[in-house]
Design a protein around this motif. Structure first.
Motif, PDB file in Angstrom:
ATOM      1  N   LEU A 234       8.165  -2.608  -9.560  1.00  0.00           N
ATOM      2  CA  LEU A 234       7.812  -3.877  -9.280  1.00  0.00           C
ATOM      3  C   LEU A 234       7.641  -3.998  -7.617  1.00  0.00           C
ATOM      4  CD1 LEU A 234      10.361  -5.995 -11.376  1.00  0.00           C
ATOM      5  CD2 LEU A 234       7.791  -5.637 -11.838  1.00  0.00           C
ATOM      6  N   SER A 235       7.868  -2.965  -6.949  1.00  0.00           N
ATOM      7  CA  SER A 235       7.656  -2.771  -5.574  1.00  0.00           C
ATOM      8  C   SER A 235       8.531  -3.971  -4.652  1.00  0.00           C
ATOM      9  CB  SER A 235       6.219  -2.898  -4.882  1.00  0.00           C
ATOM     10  OG  SER A 235       5.465  -1.754  -5.616  1.00  0.00           O
ATOM     11  N   ARG A 236       9.794  -4.012  -5.285  1.00  0.00           N
ATOM     12  CA  ARG A 236      10.644  -4.972  -4.636  1.00  0.00           C
ATOM     13  C   ARG A 236      11.898  -4.387  -3.911  1.00  0.00           C
ATOM     14  NH1 ARG A 236       9.641 -10.104  -6.564  1.00  0.00           N
ATOM     15  NH2 ARG A 236      10.979 -10.554  -4.521  1.00  0.00           N
ATOM     16  N   ASN A 237      12.468  -4.890  -3.298  1.00  0.00           N
ATOM     17  CA  ASN A 237      13.720  -4.371  -2.510  1.00  0.00           C
ATOM     18  C   ASN A 237      13.363  -3.172  -1.809  1.00  0.00           C
ATOM     19  OD1 ASN A 237      16.619  -2.325  -3.209  1.00  0.00           O
ATOM     20  ND2 ASN A 237      16.432  -4.056  -1.714  1.00  0.00           N
ATOM     21  N   THR A 238      12.115  -3.455  -1.125  1.00  0.00           N
ATOM     22  CA  THR A 238      11.451  -2.218  -0.106  1.00  0.00           C
ATOM     23  C   THR A 238      11.556  -2.381   1.149  1.00  0.00           C
ATOM     24  OG1 THR A 238       9.376  -3.375  -0.218  1.00  0.00           O
ATOM     25  CG2 THR A 238       9.780  -1.872  -2.168  1.00  0.00           C
ATOM     26  N   ARG A 239      11.385  -1.414   1.984  1.00  0.00           N
ATOM     27  CA  ARG A 239      11.433  -1.452   3.539  1.00  0.00           C
ATOM     28  C   ARG A 239      10.244  -0.829   4.107  1.00  0.00           C
ATOM     29  NH1 ARG A 239      17.782   0.568   4.403  1.00  0.00           N
ATOM     30  NH2 ARG A 239      18.917  -1.150   3.064  1.00  0.00           N
TER      31      ARG A 239
ATOM     32  N   LYS B 107       5.784  12.467   2.547  1.00  0.00           N
ATOM     33  CA  LYS B 107       5.517  12.961   0.960  1.00  0.00           C
ATOM     34  C   LYS B 107       6.657  12.289   0.375  1.00  0.00           C
ATOM     35  CE  LYS B 107       4.772  16.700  -2.067  1.00  0.00           C
ATOM     36  NZ  LYS B 107       4.919  18.181  -2.218  1.00  0.00           N
ATOM     37  N   ILE B 108       8.084  12.070   0.786  1.00  0.00           N
ATOM     38  CA  ILE B 108       8.971  11.727  -0.181  1.00  0.00           C
ATOM     39  C   ILE B 108       8.666  10.243   0.072  1.00  0.00           C
ATOM     40  CG2 ILE B 108      11.272  11.213   0.037  1.00  0.00           C
ATOM     41  CD1 ILE B 108      11.797  13.797   1.365  1.00  0.00           C
ATOM     42  N   PHE B 109       8.245   9.604   0.929  1.00  0.00           N
ATOM     43  CA  PHE B 109       8.246   8.139   1.096  1.00  0.00           C
ATOM     44  C   PHE B 109       7.077   7.748  -0.081  1.00  0.00           C
ATOM     45  CE2 PHE B 109       9.559   7.912   5.700  1.00  0.00           C
ATOM     46  CZ  PHE B 109      10.959   7.554   5.355  1.00  0.00           C
TER      47      PHE B 109
ATOM     48  N   LEU C 280       8.925   6.637  -5.034  1.00  0.00           N
ATOM     49  CA  LEU C 280       8.720   5.082  -5.073  1.00  0.00           C
ATOM     50  C   LEU C 280      10.273   4.359  -5.204  1.00  0.00           C
ATOM     51  CD1 LEU C 280       5.227   4.631  -6.763  1.00  0.00           C
ATOM     52  CD2 LEU C 280       6.006   4.888  -4.347  1.00  0.00           C
ATOM     53  N   ASP C 281      10.926   5.075  -6.270  1.00  0.00           N
ATOM     54  CA  ASP C 281      12.389   4.801  -6.452  1.00  0.00           C
ATOM     55  C   ASP C 281      13.302   4.501  -5.096  1.00  0.00           C
ATOM     56  OD1 ASP C 281      12.160   7.614  -6.622  1.00  0.00           O
ATOM     57  OD2 ASP C 281      14.116   7.408  -7.019  1.00  0.00           O
ATOM     58  N   PHE C 282      12.970   5.252  -4.102  1.00  0.00           N
ATOM     59  CA  PHE C 282      13.586   4.888  -2.954  1.00  0.00           C
ATOM     60  C   PHE C 282      13.574   3.731  -2.285  1.00  0.00           C
ATOM     61  CE2 PHE C 282      14.493   9.715  -1.736  1.00  0.00           C
ATOM     62  CZ  PHE C 282      15.262   9.889  -2.686  1.00  0.00           C
ATOM     63  N   GLY C 283      12.255   3.044  -2.510  1.00  0.00           N
ATOM     64  CA  GLY C 283      11.980   1.960  -2.071  1.00  0.00           C
ATOM     65  C   GLY C 283      11.366   1.785  -0.670  1.00  0.00           C
ATOM     66  N   TYR C 284      10.909   2.874  -0.304  1.00  0.00           N
ATOM     67  CA  TYR C 284      10.235   2.800   1.268  1.00  0.00           C
ATOM     68  C   TYR C 284       8.703   2.479   1.313  1.00  0.00           C
ATOM     69  CZ  TYR C 284      14.833   4.610   2.728  1.00  0.00           C
ATOM     70  OH  TYR C 284      16.540   4.828   2.926  1.00  0.00           O
ATOM     71  N   LYS C 285       8.139   1.854   2.024  1.00  0.00           N
ATOM     72  CA  LYS C 285       6.915   1.666   2.184  1.00  0.00           C
ATOM     73  C   LYS C 285       6.175   2.339   3.413  1.00  0.00           C
ATOM     74  CE  LYS C 285       5.513  -2.416  -0.727  1.00  0.00           C
ATOM     75  NZ  LYS C 285       5.081  -3.432  -0.911  1.00  0.00           N
TER      76      LYS C 285
ATOM     77  N   TYR D 186      17.513  12.873   2.753  1.00  0.00           N
ATOM     78  CA  TYR D 186      16.588  12.334   1.870  1.00  0.00           C
ATOM     79  C   TYR D 186      15.885  13.456   1.159  1.00  0.00           C
ATOM     80  CZ  TYR D 186      16.568   7.847   4.442  1.00  0.00           C
ATOM     81  OH  TYR D 186      17.080   6.880   5.298  1.00  0.00           O
ATOM     82  N   ASP D 187      16.385  13.523  -0.126  1.00  0.00           N
ATOM     83  CA  ASP D 187      16.124  15.024  -0.650  1.00  0.00           C
ATOM     84  C   ASP D 187      16.639  16.186   0.108  1.00  0.00           C
ATOM     85  OD1 ASP D 187      15.050  13.972  -3.238  1.00  0.00           O
ATOM     86  OD2 ASP D 187      12.989  14.467  -2.787  1.00  0.00           O
TER      87      ASP D 187
END
Length: 450
Positions: free
Chosen positions: A131-136, A152-154, A158-163, A237-238
């Motif tokens: 849903l691409s919510r709760n992102t930063r 690459k991680i960002f 996608l489950d990390f929620g970073y855009k 982060y990983d």
């Protein structure tokens, strides 16, 4: 300074904690534990669970936290809770409690909380990735192997929620920090990641100052983890190491929940048992001396720089400069009644309504008039850091001699220093110490309380 985070994710962790409390309390009634008083037992296990959770950082699970760490936290939580649970038998002298039923109860809540925790983590990951919510929104400054891996991680996790929004190459001839700053403001960037190895000390200092003064989170991508002070927050982060410049205890949801819970209880107590009878008396005395409203309302800047109406008992005759000019020693605008309530800080008591409504906290950096805030934000370095937390009725700066009128630049600079120290070193014990000292100062009177 129009930056506003607008995220409600801080409610997620307290909600998880509340659901866990419901689980451990309701499950009790499915087992024949042979309790003398179930309500005392429920109160005991609730307080124990909250205490262990805070000490164990049980709910401080971030979007990038590894599964193995979550499992470790879960086992540690249950083991400590089990020890406290069996201690109940001796502490409250209840030898008739069934140890077997207590053991079955423990295994059941362990299974339920285990399932609930991982089910919710799964839902949160889907919430961010699908849903691409709760992102930063994030940017990266620097171009090397580590920044490439981080980007690459960002883009893949996608489950990390970073855009990921942009990368700035420091080797480019067109690179300038001013361009970065403009991009950050125009695109509402939440977090800035930069490679320490690719910026000079002067550039890093400029970046730090910008982040502090514009309420952005700044995180380091280190080239050598051994050269940094242990005060910096170190995360993975990983497999990419990340350093956060400033650890703010009140950004942790459990601490925020504890402070808000205390604020509600304490402000409710003051409103019911003090303001309920004191307000009518003061209203009569204020009205008898001068015409005008009983309460004085003023716009001030609070958490995330948002404006709110701050309330006080009126201590001055109505005047046009009330919202722009500070009270000074011998100020002719102050009434006789106003002089007394200012000297004893009674004029600040209506702000407990601000606390109850959530605009303020009992303890925190004192909020300034909007006009003064705009001035100090430009004039005093790191002044904006004060807005990372809610403002308070009293604060560390106030009990340290920096309350009232700002006569020189030294006054506001020292006030900011104390406020930043409070923000970075918050604890409930520190809040209690500040409150006690504030009460003692009000009894003996303060030199700048005019």
């Amino acid at each position: 300074m129009n930056y506003k985070q607008g995220r409600y994710s801080n409610l997620i962790k307290p909600l998880f904690g509340l659901i866990d409390l419901v689980i451990i309390n309701t499950t009790v009634f499915f087992f024949n534990i042979n309790l003398k008083n179930a309500y005392i037992f429920n109160l005991y296990i609730s307080l124990v669970w909250i205490f262990i959770s805070v000490r164990n950082y049980f709910y401080e699970v971030e979007r990038h936290t590894k599964i193995i760490k979550i499992i470790t936290l879960l086992f540690r939580q249950i083991i400590l809770f089990a020890l406290a649970l069996y201690a109940f038998i001796g502490v409250f002298k209840q030898p008739n409690i069934s140890r077997l039923a207590l053991g079955n109860y423990l295994l059941t809540i362990f299974a339920l909380i285990f399932i609930f925790k991982f089910f919710n983590l799964y839902l949160l990951k889907k919430y961010r990735s699908v849903l691409s919510r709760n992102t930063r929104n994030v940017i990266v400054i620097g171009k090397n192997e580590k920044t490439r891996q981080l980007i690459k991680i960002f883009n893949t996790r996608l489950d990390f929620g970073y855009k990921f929004k942009a990368q700035f190459n420091t080797d480019s001839e067109s690179f300038s920090l001013n361009n970065c700053f403009n991009y950050i403001i125009e695109n509402n960037i939440d977090e800035i990641y930069f490679s320490v190895a690719e910026l000079s000390n002067k550039q890093i200092n400029r970046l730090i100052d910008f982040a502090d003064n514009n309420l952005r989170e700044l995180k380091f991508i280190p080239d050598n983890k051994d050269i940094y002070a242990k005060k910096l927050k170190y995360e993975y982060y990983d497999y990419i190491p990340i350093l956060s410049l400033r650890a703010i205890p009140l950004q942790e949801s459990v601490n925020k929940f504890i402070k808000r819970f205390f604020d509600i209880i304490f402000s409710s107590f003051i409103i019911v048992f003090v303001l309920s009878w004191l307000t009518p008396i003061l209203a009569i005395l204020i009205k008898l001396e001068s015409k005008g409203p009983v309460f004085f309302k003023q716009s001030r800047n609070g958490f995330n720089y948002e404006e709110f109406d701050c309330y006080k008992f009126r201590s001055m005759t109505p005047n046009k400069s009330a919202h722009s000019a500070q009270a000074t020693k011998g100020d002719m605008r102050i009434t006789k009644m106003g002089k007394f309530i200012r000297k004893t800080s009674i004029d600040e008591l209506p702000q407990f309504f601000n606390v109850l409504f959530g605009d303020m906290s009992v303890v925190g950096p004192r909020p300034h008039m909007v006009t003064h805030t705009n001035l100090y934000a430009q004039k005093v370095d790191k002044f904006m850091v004060r807005h990372f937390v809610k403002p308070g009725i009293t604060g560390l700066a106030q009990i340290s001699g920096f309350r009232g009128e700002i006569e020189t630049d030294k006054d506001i600079i020292n006030r900011v220093k104390y406020d930043i120290f409070y923000i970075e070193n918050w604890s409930l014990l520190l809040d209690l110490k500040i409150m006690i000292q504030t009460f003692l100062n009000a009894l003996k009177g303060e030199e700048k309380a005019y």
